[in-house]
Design an enzyme around this catalytic site. Structure first.
Site, PDB file in Angstrom:
ATOM      1  N   ALA A 188       0.828  -1.204   0.000  1.00 29.74           N
ATOM      2  CA  ALA A 188       0.000   0.000   0.000  1.00 29.74           C
ATOM      3  C   ALA A 188       0.864   1.256   0.000  1.00 29.74           C
ATOM      4  O   ALA A 188       1.877   1.324   0.682  1.00 29.74           O
ATOM      5  CB  ALA A 188      -0.899  -0.009   1.235  1.00 29.74           C
ATOM      6  N   CYS A 189       0.463   2.253  -0.770  1.00 29.17           N
ATOM      7  CA  CYS A 189       1.210   3.507  -0.886  1.00 29.17           C
ATOM      8  C   CYS A 189       0.242   4.627  -1.230  1.00 29.17           C
ATOM      9  O   CYS A 189      -0.916   4.391  -1.548  1.00 29.17           O
ATOM     10  CB  CYS A 189       2.275   3.421  -1.985  1.00 29.17           C
ATOM     11  SG  CYS A 189       3.422   2.036  -1.833  1.00 29.17           S
TER      12      CYS A 189
END
Length: 543
Positions: free
Chosen positions: A2-3
């Site tokens: 996740a980013c």
């Protein structure tokens, strides 16, 4: 993984820089320690083997030096994340993005297949390597490219040849351009140039919402793509754009009327240009050249409304606050599926704006987990941007007003962005400061990564009591950072070229020493403040 990403074009930034910024977040339930590194040509592999996909690739023999932010712990690959090479090209990889069943059926991901049985025995099936992924991309691409466009071309060629086992978005930047590439299934991809006067928000979703196939197949002025994208889309019925002539006409007439109403004070030539633009879009839509990739290739799941779209909503709410984001009349709410990929900001975007939006936890809304608005349910409704699992934030700034050897500044923060500070590091150096390089498995305040982890865990427990300490720390580091850049730019301006890297490395070391002192001071303050609220505290004096 996740980013969250934000990209800022050179005319939208405060100083004419191109700015690429991305949070790299650890997977759920774990932390992945990060560190800084500089990779010299002698240390760049000539034969590269991926840990995740067991793929071996022969690499060119002429790599450039580059900075990176690899995983600190060995055993599962490099994951170099973000950096600059000596040609002043930046790369950030990757933003994990989403897809849908039609795409994955038309071009399946290239996933590693372990061997079955034992070699030499009947029924043995050898292992099949997978494609490339986030673990590999910076190492395979950044040391070999001389412009953002070259970055798209090299990664696109690797995707066509080897495929990928995951959907990703990748940013490339130079002093003039930013390009954003999105992988589509196992081997296909699209890329779009970020408008110079706009910013882009990317929250773990396939984001591009307007694409011109004719441009990608011709001049490639603002769009690039896999060579066979049009044929592949047609064969698999992926274009969901409504192309009935009356739908196109009605939609564009509405857009024209709205724009013409805003442009009441412009001259006839400007209105003629608007007429021509609308006509070009109409022709492109009817010819099948223009389509919405987010609709064609992206996801449309309920979980997007919890995990992804609220982040885009909040970032754009911060940078275009007067557009109206709240209430039943808002054009876009936190669960809207059509929040624009790019937008012109109300004012020029600063480094501090980038840090703020990538640290955000929905401040000023009922969705803030630290807030007092809303209810317990609303305060936990959406996934924050500034989250406990932030591992590192790299802000890649290319400044056009200094000598090329000074232009690239890699601003870095480690740990949860709500509680950390962003520090600038000149990229044209042979090593990074020990305080940012020395992350190991051992938790120690001698490491910038672990110091920030300790601060966040302590400060979060008593957020309101510690927030003033954290804000003063962030402001002080920010002021010191801009002062260091200004003074160092002036000090090295007249040095011989061969002496510049050492002078920049010395400036980085000074910044790191100041950062260490201030970080340790903050750690002491939040430790003391939070310890006062321990369960065994007792108010009566011992005297």
């Amino acid at each position: 993984m996740a980013c969250t990403t934000i990209l800022v074009g050179k005319l939208a930034s405060y100083d004419g820089s191109t700015i690429v910024a991305r949070n790299e977040d650890s997977p759920g339930g774990q932390f992945e320690p990060k560190r800084m590194a500089v990779i010299e040509p002698a240390d760049q592999p000539r034969t590269y083997t991926s840990v995740e996909s067991h793929l071996t690739i022969e690499l060119p023999d002429d790599p450039m030096r580059y900075s990176s932010v690899p995983d600190a712990l060995p055993g599962h690959g490099i994951w170099a994340a973000a950096g600059f090479n000596t040609a002043n090209v930046g790369m950030s990889a990757t933003e994990t993005i989403t897809s849908n069943e039609r795409v994955l059926g038309a071009d399946p991901l290239v996933v590693y297949q372990p061997a079955q049985g034992k070699e030499g025995e009947e029924g043995y099936v050898p292992a099949v390597p997978g494609g490339i992924g986030e673990e590999d991309m910076v190492t395979l691409v950044l040391p070999y490219i001389h412009s953002a466009r070259e970055g798209v071309e090299r990664l696109g060629a690797l995707l066509a040849q080897y495929g990928t086992y995951e959907m990703n978005g990748i940013a490339f930047s130079d002093a003039d351009e930013i390009w954003w590439l999105e992988t589509i299934g196992g081997h296909h991809w699209i890329a779009k140039r970020v408008p110079d006067d706009a910013y882009v928000t990317m929250p773990n979703q396939l984001g591009i919402d307007y694409f011109d196939l004719a441009d990608a197949e011709g001049e490639r002025a603002e769009h690039m793509a896999s060579e066979d994208l049009r044929e592949w889309m047609d064969a698999n019925h992926l274009n969901l754009t409504m192309l009935a002539p009356h739908v196109v006409d009605d939609t564009l007439d509405d857009i024209y009327d709205e724009l013409a109403g805003v442009l009441v004070d412009v001259d006839d030539d400007a209105l003629d240009e608007l007429d021509n633009l609308v006509d070009d879009v109409r022709e492109g839509l009817l010819a099948g050249d223009i389509f919405n990739p987010r609709e064609a290739f992206g996801s449309h799941s309920d979980s997007d409304h919890v995990y992804n779209t609220p982040r885009a909503w909040y970032m754009q709410r911060c940078l275009n606050p007067h557009d109206g984001w709240d209430g039943p009349e808002a054009a876009y709410g936190p669960e809207a599926d059509d929040i624009p990929w790019s937008r012109v900001p109300e004012r020029k975007v600063t480094i501090e704006d980038v840090k703020y939006v990538l640290s955000a936890h929905y401040q000023g809304t009922p969705f803030d987990p630290y807030g007092r608005r809303g209810t317990e349910a609303t305060r936990g409704a959406y996934r924050p941007i500034g989250i406990n699992r932030n591992g590192q934030l790299a802000v890649l700034q290319i400044r056009p007003y200094v000598a090329p050897e000074l232009a690239c500044v890699q601003w870095m923060a480690f740990g949860s962005n709500v509680f950390n500070a962003l520090v600038p590091l000149y990229a044209n150096v042979e090593h990074m400061p020990e305080y940012l390089e020395n992350t190991t498995a051992r938790v120690t305040s001698e490491s910038f990564y672990w110091a920030n982890r300790l601060i966040a865990a302590l400060a979060d427990a008593r957020f309101h009591e510690n927030s003033a300490h954290v804000e003063r720390y962030q402001e002080k580091i920010g002021g010191m950072a801009h002062r260091l850049l200004r003074e160092t730019d002036a000090a090295v301006a007249d040095l011989p070229a061969e002496e510049v890297p050492a002078a920049l490395a010395a400036a980085n070391d000074r910044m790191a020493a100041d950062l260490k002192r201030e970080t340790e001071d903050l750690l002491g303050k939040v430790l003391y403040t939070t310890s006062l609220a321990m369960k065994n505290a007792f108010a009566m004096s011992d005297n």
